[in-house]
Design a protein around this motif. Structure first.
Motif, short mmCIF file in Angstrom:
data_model
loop_
_atom_site.label_atom_id
_atom_site.label_comp_id
_atom_site.label_asym_id
_atom_site.label_seq_id
_atom_site.Cartn_x
_atom_site.Cartn_y
_atom_site.Cartn_z
N GLU A 5 -4.38 -7.14 -7.17
CA GLU A 5 -3.95 -5.75 -6.98
C GLU A 5 -4.19 -5.30 -5.55
O GLU A 5 -3.37 -4.58 -4.96
N LYS A 6 -5.31 -5.72 -4.97
CA LYS A 6 -5.61 -5.38 -3.58
C LYS A 6 -4.59 -6.01 -2.63
O LYS A 6 -4.18 -5.39 -1.65
N THR A 7 -4.20 -7.26 -2.93
CA THR A 7 -3.22 -7.94 -2.09
C THR A 7 -1.87 -7.25 -2.17
O THR A 7 -1.19 -7.04 -1.16
N ARG A 8 -1.47 -6.87 -3.37
CA ARG A 8 -0.19 -6.14 -3.56
C ARG A 8 -0.21 -4.84 -2.77
O ARG A 8 0.75 -4.50 -2.09
N GLN A 9 -1.33 -4.11 -2.87
CA GLN A 9 -1.43 -2.84 -2.17
C GLN A 9 -1.41 -3.04 -0.66
O GLN A 9 -0.81 -2.25 0.08
N PHE A 10 -2.05 -4.11 -0.21
CA PHE A 10 -2.07 -4.45 1.22
C PHE A 10 -0.64 -4.69 1.72
O PHE A 10 -0.25 -4.18 2.78
N ILE A 11 0.11 -5.45 0.96
CA ILE A 11 1.51 -5.75 1.34
C ILE A 11 2.33 -4.47 1.40
O ILE A 11 3.09 -4.25 2.33
N ILE A 12 2.17 -3.62 0.39
CA ILE A 12 2.93 -2.36 0.32
C ILE A 12 2.60 -1.48 1.53
O ILE A 12 3.50 -0.96 2.20
N GLU A 13 1.32 -1.31 1.81
CA GLU A 13 0.91 -0.42 2.90
C GLU A 13 1.32 -0.97 4.27
O GLU A 13 1.72 -0.20 5.15
N LYS A 14 1.22 -2.28 4.44
CA LYS A 14 1.56 -2.89 5.73
C LYS A 14 3.06 -2.86 6.01
O LYS A 14 3.49 -2.92 7.18
N THR A 15 3.87 -2.79 4.97
CA THR A 15 5.33 -2.84 5.17
C THR A 15 6.00 -1.47 4.93
O THR A 15 7.21 -1.36 5.05
N ALA A 16 5.21 -0.45 4.62
CA ALA A 16 5.76 0.87 4.31
C ALA A 16 6.60 1.42 5.47
O ALA A 16 7.75 1.84 5.27
N SER A 17 6.04 1.41 6.67
CA SER A 17 6.77 1.93 7.83
C SER A 17 7.94 1.01 8.19
O SER A 17 9.01 1.48 8.59
N SER A 30 10.98 -12.65 6.24
CA SER A 30 10.27 -13.00 7.48
C SER A 30 9.63 -11.77 8.12
O SER A 30 8.53 -11.84 8.67
N ASP A 31 10.34 -10.63 8.04
CA ASP A 31 9.78 -9.38 8.55
C ASP A 31 8.50 -9.02 7.79
O ASP A 31 7.52 -8.55 8.38
N ILE A 32 8.54 -9.24 6.48
CA ILE A 32 7.39 -8.91 5.63
C ILE A 32 6.20 -9.81 5.96
O ILE A 32 5.07 -9.34 6.08
N THR A 33 6.46 -11.10 6.13
CA THR A 33 5.36 -12.02 6.45
C THR A 33 4.78 -11.72 7.82
O THR A 33 3.57 -11.82 8.04
N GLU A 34 5.64 -11.33 8.75
CA GLU A 34 5.16 -11.00 10.10
C GLU A 34 4.30 -9.74 10.08
O GLU A 34 3.27 -9.66 10.75
N ALA A 35 4.73 -8.75 9.30
CA ALA A 35 3.99 -7.48 9.23
C ALA A 35 2.65 -7.64 8.54
O ALA A 35 1.67 -6.95 8.87
N THR A 36 2.59 -8.53 7.55
CA THR A 36 1.36 -8.68 6.75
C THR A 36 0.47 -9.82 7.22
O THR A 36 -0.73 -9.81 6.93
#
Length: 201
Positions: A5-17, A30-36
């Motif tokens: 759950e923490k990892t999911r939330q981390f991904i969501i918060e890091k890619t929100a903007s 690739s954008d998601i992996t770069e952001a996270t």
């Protein structure tokens, strides 16, 4: 929260903007992996696909906006007129941070979801429905306590406020001119004070 759950939330918060700025359909894995800083395997280990990430990010972004906006309708503002004025002031005060993060998440998602991303369109529709309902409830409260005109159609005015504000945001973000949003907000205030207010100022 569990580690997953923490990892999911981390991904969501890091890619929100990222999603709100680049777009929900244009943002790549690739954008998601770069952001996270995470691997594709880690992303897919927590989400079924990119669309699911996009949907959860939209819910997160829309939730933040809803939470911030809802403060205007809280007990801090005792009268209905105070609440409606605080609602307008929220946009006047926070437009810069909204624009820096890509603009209004509801409008951004609405313009690209349409027929290409039906699940996102469904979420956006729900957000706008809840927004109209919330403003409408505040207007009805004002009618009950004698602050606002009893003959006013609360849902119609709530929808009008959203149309004016979203249109102002769109023009201001597109042109870089703050004046369009301010003109829209001035018009909303005029309607509140001259049409809704039982004692026009």
């Amino acid at each position: 929260m569990s580690k997953a759950e923490k990892t999911r939330q981390f991904i969501i918060e890091k890619t929100a903007s990222l999603f709100n700025t680049k777009g929900y359909t244009s943002t790549s894995l690739s954008d998601i992996t770069e952001a996270t800083g995470l691997t594709k395997g880690s992303i897919y280990g927590n989400f079924e696909n990119k669309d699911q990430v996009a949907l959860e990010v939209y819910k997160y972004n829309a939730g933040l906006l809803k939470q911030s906006m809802s403060r205007s309708f809280g007990d801090e503002f005792p009268s209905t007129m105070d609440k409606l004025n605080a609602f307008v002031a929220f946009y006047r005060k926070n437009w810069q941070s909204v624009f820096l993060n890509g603009g209004c998440p509801l409008m951004n998602a609405a313009t690209e979801a349409d027929d290409t991303f039906p699940m996102l369109k469904k979420q956006v529709t729900q957000s706008f429905t809840e927004w109209i309902s919330k403003i409408s409830e505040v207007i009805i409260e004002g009618q009950k306590n004698g602050e606002l005109s009893a003959s006013a159609d609360s849902e119609e005015y709530a929808s009008l406020f959203i149309m004016l504000i979203e249109g102002g945001i769109l023009l201001s973000k597109t042109t870089g001119e703050e004046k369009f949003l301010n003109q829209a907000l001035d018009r909303v205030l005029h309607i509140i004070n001259k049409e809704l207010n039982i004692h026009p100022s």
